[in-house]
Design a protein around this motif. Structure first.
Motif, PDB file in Angstrom:
ATOM      1  N   GLU A 146      -5.019  10.114  -3.433  1.00 43.36           N
ATOM      2  CA  GLU A 146      -5.089   8.935  -3.595  1.00 43.36           C
ATOM      3  C   GLU A 146      -5.393   7.800  -2.223  1.00 43.36           C
ATOM      4  O   GLU A 146      -6.284   6.913  -2.048  1.00 43.36           O
ATOM      5  CB  GLU A 146      -3.706   8.253  -4.345  1.00 43.36           C
ATOM      6  CG  GLU A 146      -3.648   8.650  -5.835  1.00 43.36           C
ATOM      7  CD  GLU A 146      -2.584   8.058  -6.547  1.00 43.36           C
ATOM      8  OE1 GLU A 146      -1.653   7.519  -5.637  1.00 43.36           O
ATOM      9  OE2 GLU A 146      -2.307   8.359  -7.676  1.00 43.36           O
ATOM     10  N   GLU A 147      -4.613   8.621  -1.337  1.00 44.96           N
ATOM     11  CA  GLU A 147      -4.963   7.692   0.004  1.00 44.96           C
ATOM     12  C   GLU A 147      -6.120   8.027   0.528  1.00 44.96           C
ATOM     13  O   GLU A 147      -6.961   7.102   1.136  1.00 44.96           O
ATOM     14  CB  GLU A 147      -3.920   8.242   1.046  1.00 44.96           C
ATOM     15  CG  GLU A 147      -3.670   7.676   2.440  1.00 44.96           C
ATOM     16  CD  GLU A 147      -3.342   6.275   2.253  1.00 44.96           C
ATOM     17  OE1 GLU A 147      -3.850   5.113   2.728  1.00 44.96           O
ATOM     18  OE2 GLU A 147      -2.478   5.892   1.306  1.00 44.96           O
ATOM     19  N   ALA A 148      -6.725   9.341   0.544  1.00 46.54           N
ATOM     20  CA  ALA A 148      -8.328   9.622   0.822  1.00 46.54           C
ATOM     21  C   ALA A 148      -9.452   8.592   0.064  1.00 46.54           C
ATOM     22  O   ALA A 148     -10.109   8.084   0.602  1.00 46.54           O
ATOM     23  CB  ALA A 148      -8.524  10.954   0.708  1.00 46.54           C
ATOM     24  N   GLN A 161      -7.420  16.609  -2.600  1.00 47.73           N
ATOM     25  CA  GLN A 161      -7.304  15.765  -1.433  1.00 47.73           C
ATOM     26  C   GLN A 161      -8.413  16.407  -0.450  1.00 47.73           C
ATOM     27  O   GLN A 161      -8.935  15.379   0.493  1.00 47.73           O
ATOM     28  CB  GLN A 161      -5.848  16.202  -0.588  1.00 47.73           C
ATOM     29  CG  GLN A 161      -5.547  17.383  -0.182  1.00 47.73           C
ATOM     30  CD  GLN A 161      -4.880  18.242  -1.077  1.00 47.73           C
ATOM     31  OE1 GLN A 161      -4.986  17.814  -2.310  1.00 47.73           O
ATOM     32  NE2 GLN A 161      -4.134  19.052  -0.702  1.00 47.73           N
ATOM     33  N   ARG A 201      -8.636   5.707  -1.510  1.00 52.20           N
ATOM     34  CA  ARG A 201      -8.467   4.458  -1.344  1.00 52.20           C
ATOM     35  C   ARG A 201      -9.093   4.001   0.137  1.00 52.20           C
ATOM     36  O   ARG A 201      -9.756   2.923   0.258  1.00 52.20           O
ATOM     37  CB  ARG A 201      -6.831   4.187  -1.055  1.00 52.20           C
ATOM     38  CG  ARG A 201      -6.674   2.678  -0.962  1.00 52.20           C
ATOM     39  CD  ARG A 201      -4.838   2.714  -0.485  1.00 52.20           C
ATOM     40  NE  ARG A 201      -4.310   3.186  -1.531  1.00 52.20           N
ATOM     41  CZ  ARG A 201      -3.899   2.734  -2.845  1.00 52.20           C
ATOM     42  NH1 ARG A 201      -4.189   1.196  -2.826  1.00 52.20           N
ATOM     43  NH2 ARG A 201      -3.108   3.246  -3.530  1.00 52.20           N
ATOM     44  N   SER A 202      -9.042   5.142   1.181  1.00 51.57           N
ATOM     45  CA  SER A 202      -9.522   4.840   2.391  1.00 51.57           C
ATOM     46  C   SER A 202     -11.219   4.605   2.405  1.00 51.57           C
ATOM     47  O   SER A 202     -11.449   3.718   2.986  1.00 51.57           O
ATOM     48  CB  SER A 202      -9.225   5.816   3.539  1.00 51.57           C
ATOM     49  OG  SER A 202      -8.069   5.977   3.695  1.00 51.57           O
ATOM     50  N   LEU A 203     -11.832   5.296   1.364  1.00 50.17           N
ATOM     51  CA  LEU A 203     -13.128   5.646   1.322  1.00 50.17           C
ATOM     52  C   LEU A 203     -13.387   4.192   0.752  1.00 50.17           C
ATOM     53  O   LEU A 203     -14.673   3.446   0.932  1.00 50.17           O
ATOM     54  CB  LEU A 203     -13.745   6.460   0.423  1.00 50.17           C
ATOM     55  CG  LEU A 203     -13.571   8.097   1.261  1.00 50.17           C
ATOM     56  CD1 LEU A 203     -14.010   9.187   0.144  1.00 50.17           C
ATOM     57  CD2 LEU A 203     -14.677   7.946   2.199  1.00 50.17           C
ATOM     58  N   GLY A 218       0.787  -1.202  -0.101  1.00 49.81           N
ATOM     59  CA  GLY A 218      -0.106   0.111  -0.078  1.00 49.81           C
ATOM     60  C   GLY A 218       0.819   1.160  -0.043  1.00 49.81           C
ATOM     61  O   GLY A 218       1.878   1.108   0.241  1.00 49.81           O
ATOM     62  N   SER A 219       0.048   2.396  -0.126  1.00 47.92           N
ATOM     63  CA  SER A 219       0.862   3.637  -0.309  1.00 47.92           C
ATOM     64  C   SER A 219       1.701   4.046   0.987  1.00 47.92           C
ATOM     65  O   SER A 219       2.811   4.288   0.928  1.00 47.92           O
ATOM     66  CB  SER A 219      -0.117   4.865  -0.373  1.00 47.92           C
ATOM     67  OG  SER A 219       0.371   6.131  -0.367  1.00 47.92           O
ATOM     68  N   SER A 220       1.126   3.735   2.345  1.00 46.04           N
ATOM     69  CA  SER A 220       1.742   4.115   3.409  1.00 46.04           C
ATOM     70  C   SER A 220       3.079   3.352   3.536  1.00 46.04           C
ATOM     71  O   SER A 220       4.026   3.584   4.073  1.00 46.04           O
ATOM     72  CB  SER A 220       0.895   3.762   4.774  1.00 46.04           C
ATOM     73  OG  SER A 220       0.540   2.574   4.811  1.00 46.04           O
ATOM     74  N   GLU A 275     -11.909   1.220   0.785  1.00 46.97           N
ATOM     75  CA  GLU A 275     -11.725   0.283   1.839  1.00 46.97           C
ATOM     76  C   GLU A 275     -12.726   0.114   2.665  1.00 46.97           C
ATOM     77  O   GLU A 275     -13.339  -1.046   3.400  1.00 46.97           O
ATOM     78  CB  GLU A 275     -10.472   0.524   2.364  1.00 46.97           C
ATOM     79  CG  GLU A 275      -9.052  -0.171   1.671  1.00 46.97           C
ATOM     80  CD  GLU A 275      -7.709   0.236   2.120  1.00 46.97           C
ATOM     81  OE1 GLU A 275      -7.900   0.907   3.309  1.00 46.97           O
ATOM     82  OE2 GLU A 275      -6.778  -0.187   1.748  1.00 46.97           O
ATOM     83  N   GLU A 276     -13.373   1.403   2.940  1.00 43.03           N
ATOM     84  CA  GLU A 276     -14.809   1.383   3.924  1.00 43.03           C
ATOM     85  C   GLU A 276     -16.009   1.146   3.448  1.00 43.03           C
ATOM     86  O   GLU A 276     -16.880   0.971   3.925  1.00 43.03           O
ATOM     87  CB  GLU A 276     -14.548   2.780   4.486  1.00 43.03           C
ATOM     88  CG  GLU A 276     -13.726   3.190   5.369  1.00 43.03           C
ATOM     89  CD  GLU A 276     -13.664   4.605   5.804  1.00 43.03           C
ATOM     90  OE1 GLU A 276     -14.586   5.403   5.334  1.00 43.03           O
ATOM     91  OE2 GLU A 276     -12.782   5.233   6.350  1.00 43.03           O
TER      92      GLU A 276
END
Length: 302
Positions: free
Chosen positions: A194-196, A233, A198-200, A52-54, A202-203
Motif C-alpha cells: 500500500e505504501e508503494a 510489494q 500510495r507513493s506512486l 498516513g500509513s507512516s 502522490e507522484e
C-alpha cells in the motif's frame, strides 16, 4: 466503545501521549468489543484519523513501546494468509495495578466520599452556603456564585473544517488501495504494498492505471507457478507495473479527452483531480463542459 475502554482512556494522563497517539488510541478504544476484542484494519484507522500509513505506524509503535497496547499478528491456520491484527489494550493486560503508562488501569473500588471543599480533581464537596439562585432547567439549585460573568456572543455561521476534504481524500484513496490489494494474485507485505502504491499516486500516477495493471497482471499470471509471480510489494518497484497497464484500443479524440476530464472534475474526486492542471481545466471551461466554480470545488486552483 466499551465502558471499560472508555473509563481506561479517561484515566490516562494526556501528557503521556502525543497528539497522534491519543487520536489513534481513541479509535482503538472506539473499536473495542468486550467479548470479541479489537480488530480495526489499518486503512480504517487512517481514514478515521486522517493520517498516513507512516504516521499511524509510528504512533502505534509509540503506544506499544509505552505499554498502552500490544499487537498480535494472526494467521489463518487453513490458508496461511495473514488476518487482521488484534490490538490488546492496556486494561486487558495482566498485572495491572496502580495507574501508569504501562497498565493504564488502577486498583478496583469506588472513590471515598468527599466531605470537604470542592477540588479540581474530585469536583464534589460541601454544598454552598450562599442563597440558591434559580436554574433555567431545574428551578432552585445549589450552585455557588463565582462572580464570573459570561458575555453572550451572536450566533455565527458554522465554519467549514478545512480537514474535511482531506479526510474524504484519504477515504477514497484507501478504497483504491483495498481494491489493489484484493486483486493482486500473490500477496506479500500489505503495508509495504500500500505504501508503494500510495507513493506512486502522490507522484502523479493514475489510481485507475495502477488497478488496471494489477488486474491485467493477475490475468496474465494465472497460469504461472506461484514462484514466478512477483510479490505484491515488488510489483510497483521501478517501471515493472507500467508494462501491464492496458493499451487503449484506439486513440481518443480531443472532444473525448475533454469530456472525460470534465467528468472527473464534476465527480469531484480530489485524488483524481490532483493531476489536472489549471490549463487543462481551462480548456474544459472554454468548451463549456464545466464552470470555474466546478473546478474550485474539485480542488483545482485556477
Amino acid at each position: 466503545m466499551s465502558h471499560k475502554a472508555t473509563n481506561w482512556l479517561a484515566d490516562i494522563n494526556p501528557k503521556d501521549l502525543t497528539n497522534a497517539e491519543f487520536r489513534i488510541l481513541f479509535v482503538l478504544c472506539d473499536c473495542h468489543n468486550p467479548s470479541a476484542g479489537c480488530f480495526p484494519k489499518q486503512s480504517y484507522i487512517m481514514a478515521k484519523t486522517g493520517r498516513g500509513s507512516s504516521s499511524v505506524n509510528d504512533a502505534l509503535t509509540g503506544l506499544e513501546g509505552k505499554g498502552f497496547i500490544r499487537r498480535e499478528q494472526r494467521t489463518n491456520p487453513k490458508t496461511g494468509k495473514r488476518e487482521a491484527t488484534r490490538y490488546i489494550l492496556g486494561f486487558e493486560m495482566d498485572g495491572a495495578q496502580e495507574p501508569s503508562p504501562n497498565s493504564g488501569e488502577g486498583k478496583k473500588g469506588s472513590k471515598p466520599e468527599q466531605t470537604g471543599a470542592p477540588t479540581p480533581n474530585s469536583g464534589d464537596g460541601s454544598i454552598s452556603g450562599f442563597s440558591a439562585d434559580p436554574s433555567p432547567v431545574f428551578g432552585q439549585n445549589h450552585l455557588r456564585k463565582t462572580g464570573v460573568v459570561y458575555k453572550e456572543e451572536p450566533v455565527k455561521e458554522p465554519v467549514k473544517e478545512p480537514c474535511a476534504a482531506g479526510a474524504s481524500h484519504h477515504q477514497d484513496l484507501n478504497l483504491v488501495l483495498d481494491e489493489i490489494w484484493a486483486a493482486y494474485p500473490r500477496k506479500g507485505d500489505q503495508l509495504a504494498t500500500e505504501e508503494a502504491a500510495r507513493s506512486l499516486i502522490e507522484e502523479g500516477a493514475s489510481p485507475a492505471d495502477l488497478l488496471a495493471a494489477v488486474e491485467a497482471y493477475a490475468k496474465k499470471s494465472a497460469s504461472y507457478d506461484e514462484s514466478r509471480v512477483k510479490l505484491s510489494q515488488n510489483f510497483f518497484a521501478g517501471d515493472f507495473w507500467r508494462r501491464h497497464v492496458p493499451v487503449a484500443a484506439k486513440v481518443a479524440s480531443r472532444d473525448e479527452i475533454l469530456q472525460a476530464r470534465a467528468k472527473t472534475i464534476l465527480e469531484g474526486k480530489t485524488f483524481l483531480c490532483r493531476s489536472i492542471t489549471a490549463h487543462a481545466a481551462g480548456e474544459c471551461i472554454t468548451a463549456g463542459l464545466v464552470t470555474p466554480q466546478d473546478c474550485l470545488q474539485a480542488g483545482i486552483a485556477l
